[in-house]
Design a protein around this motif. Structure first.
Motif, PDB file in Angstrom:
ATOM      1  N   GLN A   1      18.423  19.334 -10.775  1.00 39.54           N
ATOM      2  CA  GLN A   1      19.358  19.151  -9.666  1.00 39.54           C
ATOM      3  C   GLN A   1      20.621  19.994  -9.870  1.00 39.54           C
ATOM      4  O   GLN A   1      21.731  19.565  -9.586  1.00 39.54           O
ATOM      5  N   GLY A   2      20.433  21.200 -10.388  1.00 38.18           N
ATOM      6  CA  GLY A   2      21.527  22.136 -10.559  1.00 38.18           C
ATOM      7  C   GLY A   2      22.317  21.983 -11.838  1.00 38.18           C
ATOM      8  O   GLY A   2      23.179  22.812 -12.136  1.00 38.18           O
ATOM      9  N   GLU A   3      22.038  20.942 -12.623  1.00 36.67           N
ATOM     10  CA  GLU A   3      22.781  20.703 -13.862  1.00 36.67           C
ATOM     11  C   GLU A   3      21.955  21.145 -15.067  1.00 36.67           C
ATOM     12  O   GLU A   3      20.781  20.782 -15.198  1.00 36.67           O
ATOM     13  N   THR A   4      22.563  21.930 -15.945  1.00 42.81           N
ATOM     14  CA  THR A   4      21.894  22.299 -17.183  1.00 42.81           C
ATOM     15  C   THR A   4      21.809  21.076 -18.084  1.00 42.81           C
ATOM     16  O   THR A   4      22.828  20.467 -18.423  1.00 42.81           O
TER      17      THR A   4
ATOM     18  N   ARG B   1      13.002  18.313 -26.075  1.00 46.20           N
ATOM     19  CA  ARG B   1      13.888  19.429 -25.762  1.00 46.20           C
ATOM     20  C   ARG B   1      13.137  20.743 -25.973  1.00 46.20           C
ATOM     21  O   ARG B   1      12.365  20.872 -26.927  1.00 46.20           O
ATOM     22  N   ALA B   2      13.376  21.711 -25.115  1.00 40.33           N
ATOM     23  CA  ALA B   2      12.843  23.043 -25.335  1.00 40.33           C
ATOM     24  C   ALA B   2      13.526  23.657 -26.551  1.00 40.33           C
ATOM     25  O   ALA B   2      14.674  23.340 -26.869  1.00 40.33           O
ATOM     26  N   THR B   3      12.813  24.539 -27.226  1.00 42.86           N
ATOM     27  CA  THR B   3      13.406  25.239 -28.361  1.00 42.86           C
ATOM     28  C   THR B   3      14.456  26.236 -27.888  1.00 42.86           C
ATOM     29  O   THR B   3      15.506  26.415 -28.515  1.00 42.86           O
ATOM     30  N   SER B   4      14.192  26.867 -26.759  1.00 41.90           N
ATOM     31  CA  SER B   4      15.155  27.796 -26.169  1.00 41.90           C
ATOM     32  C   SER B   4      14.863  27.917 -24.684  1.00 41.90           C
ATOM     33  O   SER B   4      13.821  27.478 -24.189  1.00 41.90           O
ATOM     34  N   GLY B   5      15.805  28.533 -23.969  1.00 33.58           N
ATOM     35  CA  GLY B   5      15.671  28.665 -22.525  1.00 33.58           C
ATOM     36  C   GLY B   5      16.633  27.733 -21.805  1.00 33.58           C
ATOM     37  O   GLY B   5      17.398  27.000 -22.434  1.00 33.58           O
TER      38      GLY B   5
ATOM     39  N   GLY C   1       8.088  31.171 -22.962  1.00 33.68           N
ATOM     40  CA  GLY C   1       9.008  31.744 -21.999  1.00 33.68           C
ATOM     41  C   GLY C   1       8.655  31.470 -20.550  1.00 33.68           C
ATOM     42  O   GLY C   1       8.552  32.385 -19.735  1.00 33.68           O
ATOM     43  N   LEU C   2       8.510  30.180 -20.196  1.00 35.71           N
ATOM     44  CA  LEU C   2       8.107  29.804 -18.835  1.00 35.71           C
ATOM     45  C   LEU C   2       9.266  29.890 -17.858  1.00 35.71           C
ATOM     46  O   LEU C   2      10.380  29.457 -18.148  1.00 35.71           O
ATOM     47  N   ASP C   3       8.984  30.414 -16.678  1.00 38.35           N
ATOM     48  CA  ASP C   3       9.901  30.380 -15.538  1.00 38.35           C
ATOM     49  C   ASP C   3       9.219  29.568 -14.438  1.00 38.35           C
ATOM     50  O   ASP C   3       8.079  29.852 -14.074  1.00 38.35           O
TER      51      ASP C   3
ATOM     52  N   ILE D   1      14.183  21.488  -9.728  1.00 38.68           N
ATOM     53  CA  ILE D   1      13.990  21.910 -11.112  1.00 38.68           C
ATOM     54  C   ILE D   1      14.012  23.420 -11.176  1.00 38.68           C
ATOM     55  O   ILE D   1      13.413  24.096 -10.329  1.00 38.68           O
ATOM     56  N   ALA D   2      14.704  23.967 -12.160  1.00 39.58           N
ATOM     57  CA  ALA D   2      14.685  25.410 -12.401  1.00 39.58           C
ATOM     58  C   ALA D   2      14.569  25.642 -13.902  1.00 39.58           C
ATOM     59  O   ALA D   2      15.481  25.294 -14.660  1.00 39.58           O
ATOM     60  N   LEU D   3      13.427  26.184 -14.321  1.00 37.96           N
ATOM     61  CA  LEU D   3      13.211  26.535 -15.718  1.00 37.96           C
ATOM     62  C   LEU D   3      13.316  28.039 -15.860  1.00 37.96           C
ATOM     63  O   LEU D   3      12.745  28.794 -15.062  1.00 37.96           O
ATOM     64  N   SER D   4      14.012  28.470 -16.890  1.00 41.91           N
ATOM     65  CA  SER D   4      14.172  29.899 -17.155  1.00 41.91           C
ATOM     66  C   SER D   4      13.878  30.187 -18.618  1.00 41.91           C
ATOM     67  O   SER D   4      14.571  29.665 -19.501  1.00 41.91           O
ATOM     68  N   CYS D   5      12.825  30.952 -18.855  1.00 34.88           N
ATOM     69  CA  CYS D   5      12.457  31.415 -20.200  1.00 34.88           C
ATOM     70  C   CYS D   5      12.355  30.250 -21.192  1.00 34.88           C
ATOM     71  O   CYS D   5      12.877  30.311 -22.309  1.00 34.88           O
TER      72      CYS D   5
END
Length: 252
Positions: free
Chosen positions: A75-78, A66-70, A33-35, A11-15
């Motif tokens: 597994q590498g897929e957006t 769904r996140a509002t933004s970010g 804005g979580l990372d 998992i990779a969360l960005s902003c």
């Protein structure tokens, strides 16, 4: 079972931000804005006071909201812009869920409850999936109770059925929302020991929401949310027994 250095992020969360009532006077931003990165094989406690955003974050991780933004990469897929059908497939094949309340179907046997994710996916249960469900019920100590309905099982036993159900499709990640919160002390310890055993034996990643610092102290990593922000993210003490000595031995 922590992932070795250099393992790609599960998992990779960005902003990541999440707001409700967007555009209204009562609009409220819950996540700011979580990372966050989670490697394959981690066993993580997610803590924080009520209203800190834990459930919202878990719902986003579980592809239930769904996140509002970010950007959320699984597994590498957006996955942020996938349509609902694609999200459902991704959720089915990647994620398992264990909730505070087991949500077992009362008219179904323990075995039928465990096979339910397979049934919902394709409308039928293959012989291999049924055998896996039997194997999982055996692994959680319920080989003798496969034909019993939830009303015939204790709370701790019902939660063990829920754990087997979460694992039946062999997901790389299980999200557990207060999985021991509705149990007494003995059953809580038993269920936590079982989660640790499943992690150690199968390499499944776990993110566990808990208010119990005793259990969190025996996870491999602690992520703490405060007011929608990550206030703490650190590895727990290494080299200690991963399951408290007061917990029961692993189930046979």
């Amino acid at each position: 079972m922590a992932a070795p250095p250099g393992t790609p992020a599960l998992i990779a969360l960005s902003c990541i931000k999440k707001s409700y009532n967007i555009g209204h006077p009562s609009e409220a931003e819950i996540l700011h804005g979580l990372d966050l990165q989670v490697a394959a094989g981690e066993f993580i406690a997610l803590m924080g006071p009520s209203g800190s955003g834990k459930s919202t974050l878990l719902n986003i991780l579980g592809l239930l909201e769904r996140a509002t933004s970010g950007d959320y990469r699984l597994q590498g897929e957006t996955v942020q812009n996938l349509d609902d059908a694609a999200l459902t497939l991704r959720r089915r094949h990647t994620l398992g869920f264990v909730f505070q309340f087991h949500h077992l179907l009362p008219a179904f046997s323990a075995l039928e409850n465990v096979t339910l994710p397979a049934l919902m996916g394709k409308g039928r249960v293959s012989s291999q999936q049924r055998e896996r469900a039997r194997s999982l019920l055996d692994a959680v100590g319920l080989a003798h109770a496969m034909d019993k309905r939830p009303g015939e099982l204790s709370g701790g036993m019902q939660q063990r059925v829920a754990i087997a159900r979460a694992l039946v499709l062999d997901p790389p990640l299980v999200l557990a929302d207060e999985p021991t919160g509705n149990l007494d002390t003995a059953a809580s310890s038993e269920v936590f020991a079982l989660l640790r055993r499943m992690h150690a034996e199968r390499g499944t990643s776990f993110i566990i929401v808990t208010h119990d610092p005793r259990l969190a102290a025996h996870c491999d990593r602690l992520v703490e949310l405060v007011d929608g922000r990550i206030a703490r993210d650190e590895a727990m003490v290494q080299g200690v027994e991963p399951v408290p000595s007061s917990l029961p031995a692993p189930l046979p």
